[in-house]
Structures are given as C-alpha cells and as structure tokens.
Design a protein around this motif. Sequence first.
Motif, PDB file in Angstrom:
ATOM      1  N   VAL A 209       0.844  -1.207   0.000  1.00  0.00           N
ATOM      2  CA  VAL A 209       0.000   0.000   0.000  1.00  0.00           C
ATOM      3  C   VAL A 209       0.879   1.257   0.000  1.00  0.00           C
ATOM      4  O   VAL A 209       0.628   2.199  -0.758  1.00  0.00           O
ATOM      5  N   LEU A 210       1.903   1.260   0.839  1.00  0.00           N
ATOM      6  CA  LEU A 210       2.799   2.427   0.914  1.00  0.00           C
ATOM      7  C   LEU A 210       3.460   2.686  -0.437  1.00  0.00           C
ATOM      8  O   LEU A 210       3.473   3.820  -0.933  1.00  0.00           O
ATOM      9  N   LEU A 211       4.023   1.634  -1.036  1.00  0.00           N
ATOM     10  CA  LEU A 211       4.750   1.822  -2.288  1.00  0.00           C
ATOM     11  C   LEU A 211       3.820   2.284  -3.406  1.00  0.00           C
ATOM     12  O   LEU A 211       4.156   3.172  -4.182  1.00  0.00           O
ATOM     13  N   ARG A 212       2.624   1.692  -3.465  1.00  0.00           N
ATOM     14  CA  ARG A 212       1.667   2.093  -4.512  1.00  0.00           C
ATOM     15  C   ARG A 212       1.197   3.535  -4.312  1.00  0.00           C
ATOM     16  O   ARG A 212       1.090   4.306  -5.262  1.00  0.00           O
ATOM     17  N   THR A 213       0.902   3.881  -3.063  1.00  0.00           N
ATOM     18  CA  THR A 213       0.411   5.239  -2.771  1.00  0.00           C
ATOM     19  C   THR A 213       1.471   6.265  -3.143  1.00  0.00           C
ATOM     20  O   THR A 213       1.178   7.273  -3.793  1.00  0.00           O
ATOM     21  N   ILE A 214       2.704   5.988  -2.733  1.00  0.00           N
ATOM     22  CA  ILE A 214       3.788   6.935  -3.012  1.00  0.00           C
ATOM     23  C   ILE A 214       4.075   6.988  -4.511  1.00  0.00           C
ATOM     24  O   ILE A 214       4.255   8.077  -5.074  1.00  0.00           O
ATOM     25  N   ALA A 215       4.080   5.828  -5.182  1.00  0.00           N
ATOM     26  CA  ALA A 215       4.363   5.793  -6.628  1.00  0.00           C
ATOM     27  C   ALA A 215       3.342   6.625  -7.396  1.00  0.00           C
ATOM     28  O   ALA A 215       3.694   7.413  -8.280  1.00  0.00           O
ATOM     29  N   GLN A 216       2.071   6.476  -7.027  1.00  0.00           N
ATOM     30  CA  GLN A 216       1.009   7.237  -7.699  1.00  0.00           C
ATOM     31  C   GLN A 216       1.178   8.729  -7.495  1.00  0.00           C
ATOM     32  O   GLN A 216       1.119   9.510  -8.441  1.00  0.00           O
ATOM     33  N   ALA A 217       1.399   9.107  -6.244  1.00  0.00           N
ATOM     34  CA  ALA A 217       1.533  10.531  -5.919  1.00  0.00           C
ATOM     35  C   ALA A 217       2.771  11.123  -6.579  1.00  0.00           C
ATOM     36  O   ALA A 217       2.747  12.257  -7.067  1.00  0.00           O
ATOM     37  N   GLU A 218       3.850  10.356  -6.622  1.00  0.00           N
ATOM     38  CA  GLU A 218       5.085  10.846  -7.237  1.00  0.00           C
ATOM     39  C   GLU A 218       4.892  11.021  -8.744  1.00  0.00           C
ATOM     40  O   GLU A 218       5.377  11.993  -9.326  1.00  0.00           O
ATOM     41  N   ALA A 219       4.183  10.094  -9.370  1.00  0.00           N
ATOM     42  CA  ALA A 219       3.937  10.182 -10.816  1.00  0.00           C
ATOM     43  C   ALA A 219       3.158  11.469 -11.110  1.00  0.00           C
ATOM     44  O   ALA A 219       3.468  12.206 -12.041  1.00  0.00           O
ATOM     45  N   ARG A 220       2.165  11.751 -10.261  1.00  0.00           N
ATOM     46  CA  ARG A 220       1.350  12.963 -10.432  1.00  0.00           C
ATOM     47  C   ARG A 220       2.202  14.205 -10.198  1.00  0.00           C
ATOM     48  O   ARG A 220       2.229  15.122 -10.990  1.00  0.00           O
ATOM     49  N   ARG A 221       2.916  14.190  -9.072  1.00  0.00           N
ATOM     50  CA  ARG A 221       3.706  15.346  -8.662  1.00  0.00           C
ATOM     51  C   ARG A 221       4.761  15.673  -9.723  1.00  0.00           C
ATOM     52  O   ARG A 221       5.024  16.835 -10.024  1.00  0.00           O
ATOM     53  N   ARG A 222       5.396  14.659 -10.279  1.00  0.00           N
ATOM     54  CA  ARG A 222       6.489  14.881 -11.202  1.00  0.00           C
ATOM     55  C   ARG A 222       6.009  15.180 -12.617  1.00  0.00           C
ATOM     56  O   ARG A 222       6.775  15.631 -13.453  1.00  0.00           O
ATOM     57  N   ALA A 223       4.704  14.925 -12.867  1.00  0.00           N
ATOM     58  CA  ALA A 223       4.126  15.247 -14.174  1.00  0.00           C
ATOM     59  C   ALA A 223       3.707  16.716 -14.220  1.00  0.00           C
ATOM     60  O   ALA A 223       3.531  17.292 -15.284  1.00  0.00           O
ATOM     61  N   GLU A 224       3.568  17.343 -13.030  1.00  0.00           N
ATOM     62  CA  GLU A 224       3.063  18.720 -12.952  1.00  0.00           C
ATOM     63  C   GLU A 224       4.029  19.721 -13.578  1.00  0.00           C
ATOM     64  O   GLU A 224       5.218  19.512 -13.577  1.00  0.00           O
TER      65      GLU A 224
END
Length: 224
Positions: A209-224
């Motif tokens: 759960v931690l890795l998926r949550t962070i991966a998703q948020a990082e993908a969003r954050r870094r796409a901004e």
Amino acid sequence: TTEAVLQGKTVVITAGPTREPLDPVRFLTNRSSGRMGYALAEAARRLGAEVVLISGPVSLTPPEGVTVVRVERAEEMYRAALSWRERFDWFIAAAAVSDFAPAAAEGRKIKKKGEPLTLTLVPTPDILAEIGRGKRPHQTVIGFAAETHDVLAHARKKRREKNADWIVANDVTEPGAGFDVETNRVVLIGPDDTATALPLLSKAELAEVLLRTIAQAEARRRAE
Ligand code: C5P
C-alpha cells in the motif's frame, strides 16, 4: 493486480537494527526485527524495481531477486548507503539505526572489576539526513518515524529536518504497531505535509500500500 509501478526504478532500502561493538563479544543493539524493511524490499521487487537491501543483522531470509548488502555497525550502513547515493531513484530508510556507539571498541574482552563501568558513547552518522541533504530533484527519499506522542507534529518536523519527501510515522505505544510485531498502523506524511492515516495491516500488505500510494503521488507530482 501487480502493475509494475516501480519498473525501471532502483530502490535502496535500509533495514533492521545495527550492532555497535563494545568488545569482541558484546554489542549495543535494539529490538528491530527488520520485518518492515524486508517487506518493503519484497513488495518493491514485486512491483518491478531493482532492489538493494542494506541490512543489519536479522534472522529473516531476504526476498529473492534482491541485492543484499549485509552490515553490522551504523558507520558501515552509512558507507553502504552513500555508495548508492548516485544510483537510487527511491531511498527508504526503514532501519532502526543506533543513535550512539561506543567511542572505541575494546580489542579484548572487558573484565569485571567489582566496580561500576562507565561507557562513553558517541553519536553515529544520521544516514537519512545525509541522503536527504544530497538528494537530487529526480530522487525520492522516504523515512520512518517511530514516536510515542505528538506523532504528526514530530513526523512533519522530521520530514523537514531530514529533507525527506515522505515520512511513514507510527505510534509505537499502540498495540499491533512498531517493533517486532507482524502488523503495523501508520500515518503517511507527504511532500506537502498532508497526513494520510492507513488502517492496521500486516507489514506485507502495508509495504505494498505504501509503495503504490507513493508511486502514484510521485507520478502525479512529477508530471506537474
Ligand atoms: O531521527 P530518528 O531516528 O527518529 O529518525 C528515524 C528515521 O531516520 C528512520 O527512517 C531511520 O531509518 C533514519 N535514521 C538513519 N540514520 C540514523 C538514525 C535514523 O537513517 N542514524
């Protein structure tokens, strides 16, 4: 589903306790079992990452397909971690690093003399703080915070002080959380300091759960 959300990423994880020698037969250590770090290594591998597990002495079998670097002292863990600093995409500091070590290990067994013995302990290097300090923009740094009170405030402060992107915080006084148990309940503090409370989960489930949550948020954050 096991979408490979960490495909192409190198994830370096510190795990377990450290062991600080006093003399050839004695050492200082703590209650860390290494379970959370090993569960993270296993989950990161399953999610497609290249995983480097820098492990203190534990009685766990490392997951398959993971590069294991075995260390004992905090100083050794620090050197091992630094040797990967140019190469990691994610660094996860899950180890319970001893904050102090004997100033010098005696070469011979300390003998009892029927009187008190005073130990001089010196601070060990803060691995997470040093990795955070040298962090490059593409790198994600994740720390843990074991707290007994004011969990959120301390975790947010720790995130800032160590220049980490994420802090996984737990209240170690809670039943089923923290050291040497199979389960954990944590609050995840993100790059913008928002707190996400996760339910009580097994360390294996929590790792994913931690890795998926962070991966998703990082993908969003870094796409901004
Ligand atoms: O400062 P404190 O020990 O509470 O911070 C906990 C976090 O810092 C954990 O992620 C732990 O792995 C990391 N840490 C470290 N090196 C140290 C002490 C803590 O990497 N010497």
